[in-house]
Design a protein around this motif. Structure first.
Motif, PDB file in Angstrom:
ATOM      1  N   ASP A   1       0.830  -1.213   0.000  1.00 31.30           N
ATOM      2  CA  ASP A   1       0.000   0.000   0.000  1.00 31.30           C
ATOM      3  C   ASP A   1       0.859   1.256   0.000  1.00 31.30           C
ATOM      4  O   ASP A   1       0.531   2.249  -0.666  1.00 31.30           O
ATOM      5  N   ALA A   2       1.964   1.231   0.748  1.00 31.23           N
ATOM      6  CA  ALA A   2       2.835   2.401   0.810  1.00 31.23           C
ATOM      7  C   ALA A   2       3.495   2.667  -0.533  1.00 31.23           C
ATOM      8  O   ALA A   2       3.627   3.829  -0.960  1.00 31.23           O
ATOM      9  N   ILE A   3       3.892   1.628  -1.231  1.00 30.09           N
ATOM     10  CA  ILE A   3       4.493   1.816  -2.561  1.00 30.09           C
ATOM     11  C   ILE A   3       3.486   2.437  -3.508  1.00 30.09           C
ATOM     12  O   ILE A   3       3.814   3.372  -4.262  1.00 30.09           O
ATOM     13  N   GLU A   4       2.257   1.947  -3.483  1.00 31.22           N
ATOM     14  CA  GLU A   4       1.227   2.523  -4.357  1.00 31.22           C
ATOM     15  C   GLU A   4       0.960   3.989  -4.004  1.00 31.22           C
ATOM     16  O   GLU A   4       0.781   4.831  -4.882  1.00 31.22           O
ATOM     17  N   ALA A   5       0.946   4.306  -2.705  1.00 27.77           N
ATOM     18  CA  ALA A   5       0.683   5.684  -2.269  1.00 27.77           C
ATOM     19  C   ALA A   5       1.816   6.630  -2.638  1.00 27.77           C
ATOM     20  O   ALA A   5       1.577   7.802  -2.959  1.00 27.77           O
TER      21      ALA A   5
END
Length: 279
Positions: free
Chosen positions: A215-219
């Motif tokens: 999720d952090a990579i996508e954000a």
């Protein structure tokens, strides 16, 4: 400390910006950044960028068969300058240790905000020639990362769970901040031993590890280089939030001492109300 989500976003932006650009010049301001003294970044002048990749917390810029691998360390980062840009940096901007200039006039500055030099530059034929890269464990951000790999890294370890998550030879790319976030999401005490995890706790920890990092990579994807660190800070639910209310239960987020740094947790959600020591 830069961790895999920010380094992934940085690498992807560099791959887009630098593709096909030739290295026109190098200025090494701090010689201690050079880790392969016989092959310095100057040896790459004239070569064109053919790609960029991430290995854990390392950036790998490919120049044909050669690679410039940058270890960002604890306080390292990068600053992009487009051709013709006038530098207007704040007084507290981290110092530039290495400058790479490309044939379109753009520059990539490698910086370090620490009291000691943690940034390192390696020029190699294979990224695995960098000792820290060669020792990396499996990466939870990789699409092929499996529960089998996770269990091999974590299960049965007589070591605190937080320490296992941050051990780069066990799992690549996770540092202090995201390990706090993973453990909060999994509702697990950071100081409990991995060997004491129940089956349900192991399930939660695996899901939280993959989910939090993914999720952090996508954000972070697409966030400008100069804004990535601020975006990381803003996204944290417990890390760096000591004294604030827990976003789940409302209890006060607390600090605790971990290794040579400070980390954060929620007593209600993670330690059954027990307060961890803060030295």
């Amino acid at each position: 400390m830069p961790e895999s989500p920010e380094v992934q976003a940085l690498t992807e932006e560099l791959a887009t910006r630098l593709a096909g650009r030739a290295l026109a010049g190098v200025d090494v301001v701090e010689f201690r950044t050079l880790k392969t003294r016989a092959r310095t970044p100057e040896t790459l002048v004239g070569e064109r960028v053919t790609g960029a990749a991430r290995h854990g917390k390392h950036v790998d810029v490919a120049f044909g068969a050669a690679h410039l691998v940058v270890s960002l360390g604890r306080h390292g980062w990068a600053r992009w300058g487009a051709a013709g840009d006038e530098a207007d940096l704040p007084d507290d901007a981290p110092p530039t240790l290495v400058v790479l200039e490309f044939d379109d006039g753009s520059t990539l500055e490698l910086t370090d905000a620490g009291d000691w030099v943690s940034l390192g530059c390696f020029v190699v034929d294979d990224p695995a020639e960098v000792p820290a890269v060669a020792k990396l464990g499996p990466d939870p951000a990789h699409p092929d990362f499996s529960r089998t790999q996770f269990d091999a890294a974590v299960a049965g370890r007589r070591k605190q769970v937080k320490a296992v998550l941050q051990d780069q030879e066990s799992l690549a790319g996770i540092g202090n901040a995201y390990s706090d976030e993973i453990l909060f999401m999994a509702r697990i005490s950071p100081v409990g031993h991995a060997s004491a995890l129940t089956a349900d706790e192991a399930d939660r920890l695996f899901a939280a590890t993959v989910g939090t990092i993914g999720d952090a990579i996508e954000a972070q994807r697409g966030v400008p280089i100069a804004e990535l660190k601020a975006a990381k800070v803003a996204s944290m639910r417990v890390h760096g939030r000591a004294g604030e209310p827990c976003p789940v239960c409302g209890d006060t987020i607390r600090d605790f001492s971990f290794a040579s740094t400070t980390a954060q947790y929620c007593p209600t959600d993670q330690t059954h109300g027990e307060l961890l020591p803060l030295k």
